[in-house]
Design an enzyme around this catalytic site. Structure first.
Site, PDB file in Angstrom:
ATOM      1  N   PHE B 248     -28.900 -35.176  10.727  1.00 64.31           N
ATOM      2  CA  PHE B 248     -29.759 -34.429   9.803  1.00 64.31           C
ATOM      3  C   PHE B 248     -30.860 -35.302   9.217  1.00 64.31           C
ATOM      4  CE2 PHE B 248     -25.289 -33.105   9.592  1.00 64.31           C
ATOM      5  CZ  PHE B 248     -25.399 -31.940  10.320  1.00 64.31           C
ATOM      6  N   ILE B 473     -27.901 -34.280  18.585  1.00 62.52           N
ATOM      7  CA  ILE B 473     -27.101 -34.485  17.370  1.00 62.52           C
ATOM      8  C   ILE B 473     -26.332 -33.209  17.017  1.00 62.52           C
ATOM      9  CG2 ILE B 473     -28.632 -36.283  16.502  1.00 62.52           C
ATOM     10  CD1 ILE B 473     -29.813 -34.212  14.570  1.00 62.52           C
ATOM     11  N   ALA B 517     -36.919 -29.951  21.456  1.00 64.09           N
ATOM     12  CA  ALA B 517     -36.951 -28.952  22.531  1.00 64.09           C
ATOM     13  C   ALA B 517     -38.345 -28.916  23.153  1.00 64.09           C
ATOM     14  CB  ALA B 517     -36.572 -27.577  21.979  1.00 64.09           C
ATOM     15  N   GLN B 646     -28.334 -23.124  15.424  1.00 67.73           N
ATOM     16  CA  GLN B 646     -29.237 -23.998  14.681  1.00 67.73           C
ATOM     17  C   GLN B 646     -29.660 -23.352  13.366  1.00 67.73           C
ATOM     18  OE1 GLN B 646     -29.585 -27.240  15.560  1.00 67.73           O
ATOM     19  NE2 GLN B 646     -31.688 -27.148  16.225  1.00 67.73           N
ATOM     20  N   LYS B 709     -41.033 -23.732  19.929  1.00 69.53           N
ATOM     21  CA  LYS B 709     -41.516 -24.337  18.675  1.00 69.53           C
ATOM     22  C   LYS B 709     -40.491 -25.202  17.949  1.00 69.53           C
ATOM     23  CE  LYS B 709     -45.149 -21.125  17.198  1.00 69.53           C
ATOM     24  NZ  LYS B 709     -45.464 -20.064  16.203  1.00 69.53           N
ATOM     25  N   GLY B 710     -39.217 -25.002  18.219  1.00 67.82           N
ATOM     26  CA  GLY B 710     -38.212 -25.827  17.542  1.00 67.82           C
ATOM     27  C   GLY B 710     -37.558 -25.106  16.382  1.00 67.82           C
ATOM     28  N   GLU B 713     -35.216 -27.239  11.663  1.00 70.06           N
ATOM     29  CA  GLU B 713     -35.525 -27.276  10.233  1.00 70.06           C
ATOM     30  C   GLU B 713     -35.664 -25.877   9.611  1.00 70.06           C
ATOM     31  OE1 GLU B 713     -36.070 -30.793   9.817  1.00 70.06           O
ATOM     32  OE2 GLU B 713     -36.110 -30.929  11.993  1.00 70.06           O
TER      33      GLU B 713
END
Lengths: 181, 752, 339
Positions: B248, B473, B517, B646, B709-710, B713
């Site tokens: 994290f 992770i 990604a 996620q 885009k991921g 977060e």
């Protein structure tokens, strides 16, 4: 006001009395994942350190070493416990099942392991062996039927990745299928 | 995508994790779980005071314990690089990095002051308790609240962290605005607390060479740190992190256990492992607190007239850690007058660092709380207020977006949540003894891509291996890289192996910022395409090739074959092709980099609309988050299953931030006191109820070839604000200081 | 962990001899708190006496006077799910299930639960002063981080709380702790088992250093219908109580015949104020009465800044717990809604 000068001194005196240096190891027997083992342990060795440091069974995880996270959960005589808080010498004669002992000899996964994969009930995987052992213990106990009860009875296993809802899904699935051993 | 087959692709389909079996059987190995002949174990002695000097260290008793090999302190440590710059890792903020055992100076409480190396863990732990230390204490300061006057603008900006330039005249516009909110907001310091405690196993290979298993989000960052600090070459140091038990952000920078383990191994010419204890997980990086002032002005028609957002974040005395706290306020909504400032103040702790969406949930807690407050003043639905001020370009006047389907996210999220049934009046919804509150917030996070290389190797047995030095992770990187590679050559996923977490693999940045990604994925994608093209060339060149005149765009790669899309009966197999070409492997290494032109031209963000239901027993101060709906617009979703996880994880992190997590500092001692996970409250299973994740369709074709885009977060960003807003709706109490604990709900006196 | 020798005596008599053999001997049973503290160097025994296999201490038996005798080595799980406990002393079962986790309850014992030590951050951190851990070094909690600390019965030297949930229920049920020592067996009423810190905060209980807990005896059951264990904490499970309340009422129609109220998380011992309980006698359950009772219980409560809120929280918790008990709707430990 506290004695803040206390902070300026740190460290303990070595133990005065016996045993000096490396004490004699104490012979014990443990059945680990079905295999009976004659072992020699020092009195301060925890089950967790015995598994990881001495037997290279790294499946059981050290997440806090203080009974605060559940990553080290194993089944001792069928009951889930925190292996980090159990001194090995005190468990002489017990039967221990770790995550390595859940799958069949032929590699067939335990239904709980299958369900964890299917429901994506983990991310980093570090709490996972403890979660799965805990869930297997929970099935055997038979006290948790509803999602609410599963949540409460699985609260001894922290998951920092936040897979909780998927963990509950996985356990509920196994409960529903009656696949518990 | 080049794939135009009618067949289902792996990318975009829910797939179980390829490393799932290893993880559920306990076979996955983490940094402390590698061993070597003669492995010694190091145990860290942590300091007690917050600031001062070590007056004396007495290691005699520790050294006398049979089985102790060496006790390292600042007095006898081997020489390392003397320049502070050598310690600056790939993602270090400006300043002088902490150098373990460097000298007698104590910079923060819990600082490592000695390393005891022994034949086994238990001996080392015992001997560590016998190390006698005396200190000379100096006054310390750990209370950010007292440092407002001492705040400063960091002289050197951390790349990308400068607050955006002001636009318009915010001060005047706020003054003139008929409706305004002007409040202070704070969060609590949080520690990452991944379940795996930080650890490094250094295997002494002889001849000055080491192999290092490190808990790190970037093996090459560890590798270059070691080579710079210890004067080794890349050939001497191989770093691996095949599995990382959560991080994290705590594993972005090499942490002190790595330094200590490497130092001991090199000095003793012996393999050494160092694993931190859980209380020591509170002795390095953390999410910083910030003093935030937020003012918003609006017209009666609910259009925003001005935003002012000022933040003072805490940092250490030795590095200027910076994160994006205020920039979101300049970008999220259409507003002509915006000014933001971001300053730092130094406290006597270790340097804070990136923690899941660094800065964003901090700043967005302020912005999205203030927007909620404004909505009540304007008597407009909080969601309508956001839609009224929807930014079609960055901040309303800036760059266009590569894509932005936040409007759809608001709509879908609201529908699934049942937002339209919300009674806008606070304290109006109740069931049994509990007040029910519905709150919402927006989230945004930058969609980034970093230059990354990957290698793809196809062998004649029909297996494909792809590799890049990134990490997994828990994010699912192994799985998505496998999916991307399998699709590129039309192979089943079982025929593809993804290798990551090895410094000998092609270059990758640290795994973080939600860019993996996009970055590693694109690199694997282009490397596989290169293999695909080579393979196709061989296929075309085969004697009597059915593909002789075909264009690669009209050929489908599937099931280990290349076949004409128009006539799948005309095909060649991979194996026949390679045999005919006289090769038994085809390998390509390629680098993917973001398009600089598009980066200049467009702004790229993921967005979310998050809706929360809380139930509050007001009399007893108990808040339960019973329902969350998070609608996310993040471009292409590579694997809906791991992607959903996620977001779930981010939301759970956000629930912790909102309600339970707080590192409590004793300012007299300058020490975090709840330094364990019985008293630092990470949410447990019972805290987490229903979380629904929605991925909004969002076509993205500008930021990378995959359109991804991921997601690492965005799940946390708006969560705490949505919960705080729901608490207000339930109780009429606006809590502007996280976490929302019992005491804040019940207040000092009887609640209304 | 420091170095220590280990003995596994086969009888209570042998165990007492082992305990007497060294001034720094410690008894271990479940180990869930002791091993934890040893790893933090808070406990550094030189001799460990493993009583976990002593015969005769692992069962739950009728006392002959209508009560129940729970052996010191009965696990928290076994006690909580024992049908006799569940039917006759559901308050105890509920309190045990409110504490810790399934794993810890499986390992922790009845005797050990009573002897668990405070969760005070300063006590747990060997690097900082703490008069409970090192007499005379003072109490930094008083002007430090004291969110979890005591509001009642504190002393200048210590503001720690006792963390047990089980003990709070036992206090309300007026259990008796049976102990054995070199001079024979004796009974310690639960109310006298734990002590206030005073000038000797290093002493948690009135159990002699040379004594061993044999069992906990519960008197004849009277509170199986109108009871509750209400625990308030910083997350919904697996956290120590900020405040907890064990409330037990014996009702005759709509009148209270007898009331027992014990608080956890607020003092160095389970907190009972018999004078407050008496105020409920003969009264019909009513919020006004509950408020007076709560105020009486909290008379003299004192905050230290971070824990000021506990005074009001405890007051409200007492009121709520009494209404739950009176209504016969005990708090569920799985359903997190508070009735």
């Amino acid at each position: 006001m506290a004695d803040l000068e206390f902070l300026a001194r740190q460290g303990f005196a070595p133990d005065a009395g016996p045993p000096k240096g490396l004490p004699d190891e104490i012979p014990i027997t443990l059945t680990i994942n079905g295999e009976r083992r004659a072992l020699h342990v020092r009195p301060w060795t925890t089950l967790l350190d015995l598994l990881r440091e001495d037997l290279s069974l790294y499946g059981t995880k050290k997440g806090c070493d203080h009974g605060q996270c559940g990553a080290c959960t194993v089944l001792l005589d069928g009951e889930r416990i925190n292996s980090c808080l159990a001194l090995a010498v005190t468990k002489d004669g017990s039967e221990l099942t770790t995550v390595e002992g859940l799958a069949g000899k032929d590699g067939t996964l335990h239904p709980m392991q299958e369900a964890f994969i299917e429901h994506d009930a983990f991310q980093c995987g570090y709490c996972t062996p403890g979660q799965i052992c805990s869930a297997v213990g929970l099935l055997k106990e038979g006290h948790a039927k509803t999602r609410e009860e599963i949540r409460e009875m699985m609260s001894g296993n922290l998951c920092r990745c936040g897979a909780y809802t998927n963990i509950v899904d996985a356990i509920e699935d196994v409960l529903a299928k009656g696949a518990a051993k | 995508m080049q794939q135009t087959s009618m067949h289902e692709t792996h990318v975009g389909s829910p797939r179980n994790r390829v490393d799932g079996r290893l993880k559920v059987t306990g076979e996955a190995r983490y940094a402390a779980e590698y061993t070597a002949p003669d492995l010694a174990v190091g145990y860290v002695v942590s300091g007690a005071i917050a600031r001062g000097r070590i007056r004396s260290v007495d290691t005699k008793a520790a050294m006398a314990v049979p089985g102790v090999i060496q006790v390292f302190t600042h007095q006898n440590r081997p020489r390392t690089a003397w320049r502070a710059k050598a310690y600056q890792d790939e993602v270090a903020p400006p300043g002088t990095p902490f150098r373990p055992l460097y000298d007698d100076k104590i910079l923060y409480s819990g600082q490592p002051i000695a390393l005891v190396v022994a034949e086994d863990f238990e001996i080392a732990r015992y001997a560590a308790s016998l190390v006698r230390v005396t200190y000379e204490t100096e006054p310390h300061e750990t209370d950010l609240g007292k440092l407002r006057e001492k705040a400063y603008k960091p002289p050197k900006t951390r790349s990308g962290m400068a607050p955006p330039p002001p636009r318009g005249d915010a001060e005047a516009a706020i003054g003139a605005a008929p409706f305004k909110v002007d409040e202070s907001y704070r969060i609590a310091i949080e520690h990452h607390n991944p379940m795996e405690m930080h650890a490094s196993t250094v295997v002494w290979e002889g001849d000055g060479k080491i192999t290092v298993y490190d808990k790190i989000q970037g093996v090459q960052n560890t590798q270059s740190y070691i080579t710079h600090v210890f004067g080794l070459s890349n050939d001497d140091v191989r770093v691996l992190s095949p599995f990382v038990g959560g991080a994290f952000g705590s594993g972005l920078r090499p942490q002190y256990q790595l330094f200590l383990a490497v130092m001991a191994a090199l000095e003793l010419q012996r393999s050494v492992r160092v694993m931190l204890e859980r209380d020591q997980m509170f002795t390095f990086t953390y999410r910083p607190d910030a003093l935030q002032e937020m003012a918003i002005g609006a017209n009666p028609d609910a259009t925003l007239q001005a935003i002012r957002h000022d933040a003072i974040g805490c940092t250490s005395r030795f590095e200027d850690y910076q994160e994006s706290v205020v920039s979101w306020s300049a970008m999220m909504y259409r507003c002509d007058n915006v000014t933001t400032t971001y300053k730092l103040a130094q406290i006597d702790t270790y340097t804070p660092g990136d923690m899941r969406a660094p800065g964003a949930p901090t700043g967005m807690f302020a912005l999205e709380s203030a927007m909620d407050e404004l909505s009540y003043k304007l008597q407009i639905d909080p969601l309508q207020l956001r839609l009224r001020n929807y930014a079609e370009t960055e901040g309303g006047g800036g760059k266009p977006f590569t894509s932005k389907e936040l409007r759809a996210a608001y709509q879908l999220g609201a529908e699934r949540f049942g937002w339209s049934r919300r009674n806008p009046v606070p304290r109006s919804m109740k069931e049994g003894r509990e007040l029910i509150g519905w709150g919402m917030a927006s989230g945004m996070w930058e969609a980034m891509m970093e230059k990354t290389s990957a290698r793809a190797t196809l062998t004649i047995d029909g297996r494909l291996e792809v590799g890049t030095a990134t990490a997994d992770i828990g994010t699912g990187t192994y799985t998505i890289l496998t999916q991307i590679a399998a699709d590129a050559l039309g192979l089943p996923m079982e025929k593809v192996t993804a290798r990551i977490g090895d410094s000998s693999l092609p270059m990758s940045p640290v795994e973080g910022g939600s860019w993996t990604a996009a970055s590693a994925g694109s690199a694997v994608h282009v490397a596989c395409n290169a293999v695909r093209e080579t393979l196709f060339k061989y296929a075309r060149g085969m004697d009597a090739s059915p593909l002789a005149n075909a264009d690669i765009g009209r050929v489908a790669f599937r099931g280990g074959r290349m076949e004409l899309m128009a006539d799948p009966s005309r095909y060649v197999t991979i194996q026949d092709t390679m045999r005919a070409g006289g090769v038994d492997r085809i390998e390509a290494e390629e680098t993917a980099a973001p398009s600089r032109i598009n980066q200049l031209r467009y702004a790229a963000y993921t967005h979310s609309a998050i809706f929360a239901e809380v139930r509050v027993d007001e009399e007893l101060g108990r808040v339960r988050v019973t329902r969350i709906v998070d609608a996310v617009a993040a471009g292409k979703i590579l694997n809906p299953k791991t992607a959903r996880s996620q977001i779930l994880g981010g939301v759970v992190f956000g629930i912790g931030m909102a309600l339970t997590e707080e590192s409590m500092m004793d300012h007299n001692l300058g020490r975090f006191m709840n330094h364990n996970i019985a008293e630092y409250h990470v949410p447990v299973n019972a805290d987490i109820h229903d979380i629904e994740v929605i991925f909004v369709e969002e076509h993205e074709d500008k930021i990378n070839p995959l359109g991804v885009k991921g997601l690492g977060e965005i799940g946390i960003v708006g969560t705490a604000a949505a919960i705080a807003n729901a608490v207000y709706h339930a109780t009429g109490k606006r809590i502007r200081h996280l976490p929302i604990t019992v005491d804040k709900i019940i207040g000092e006196k009887e609640a209304a | 962990m420091n170095r220590f020798s280990y003995a596994r005596p086969g009888s209570v008599a042998d165990a007492l001899r082992e305990v007497a053999s060294s001034p720094a001997a410690k008894i271990i049973a479940g180990g869930t708190n002791l091993v934890d503290l040893m790893k933090y160097n808070v406990e550094r025994p030189t001799h460990l006496v493993d009583v976990s296999r002593l015969p005769g201490l692992k069962s739950i038996e009728e006392t002959g006077e209508g009560g129940l005798r729970i052996g010191a080595l009965v696990s928290n799980t076994s006690a909580a799910y024992d049908t006799r406990v569940q039917e006759r002393y559901p308050l105890l079962s509920s309190a045990i299930l409110a504490g810790a986790t399934a794993q810890l309850r499986n390992a922790a014992t009845t005797g050990g639960n009573l002897l668990q030590r405070t969760r005070c951050y300063y006590f747990y951190d060997a690097a900082v002063p703490c008069s409970k851990r090192e007499p005379g070094t003072g109490c930094p909690a008083k002007d430090g981080v004291n969110r979890i600390h005591a509001i009642l019965g504190t002393s200048d030297k210590c503001i720690a709380t006792h963390p047990s949930d089980m003990a709070v229920a036992l206090a309300a049920l007026e259990a008796v702790v049976k102990v054995a020592g070199p001079r024979g067996e004796r009974d310690i009423p639960l109310a006298d088992f734990h002590r206030l810190p005073g000038d000797t905060p290093e002493k948690d209980t009135n159990l002699g250093a040379d004594e061993i807990i044999l069992a906990v005896e519960l008197p004849e059951a009277r509170f199986a219908k109108n009871y509750t264990y209400l625990k308030l904490r910083d997350r919904l499970s697996y956290a120590f109580a900020l405040v907890s309340v064990a409330a037990a009422l014996e009702m005759d129609g709509d009148k209270v015949v007898e009331a027992r109220i014990a608080l956890g998380g607020v003092a160095h011992k389970p907190w009972r104020v018999p004078e407050a309980e008496v105020m409920l006698r003969g009264k019909a359950p009513d919020r006004m009465v509950f408020e007076t009772v709560a105020d009486r219980i909290l008379l003299g409560a004192k905050g230290y800044g971070g824990n000021d809120f506990k005074i009001e929280l405890a007051r409200r918790a007492v009121i709520r717990a009494l209404s739950q008990a009176a209504a016969g709707t005990p708090q569920s430990q799985t359903d997190k809604r508070i009735q």
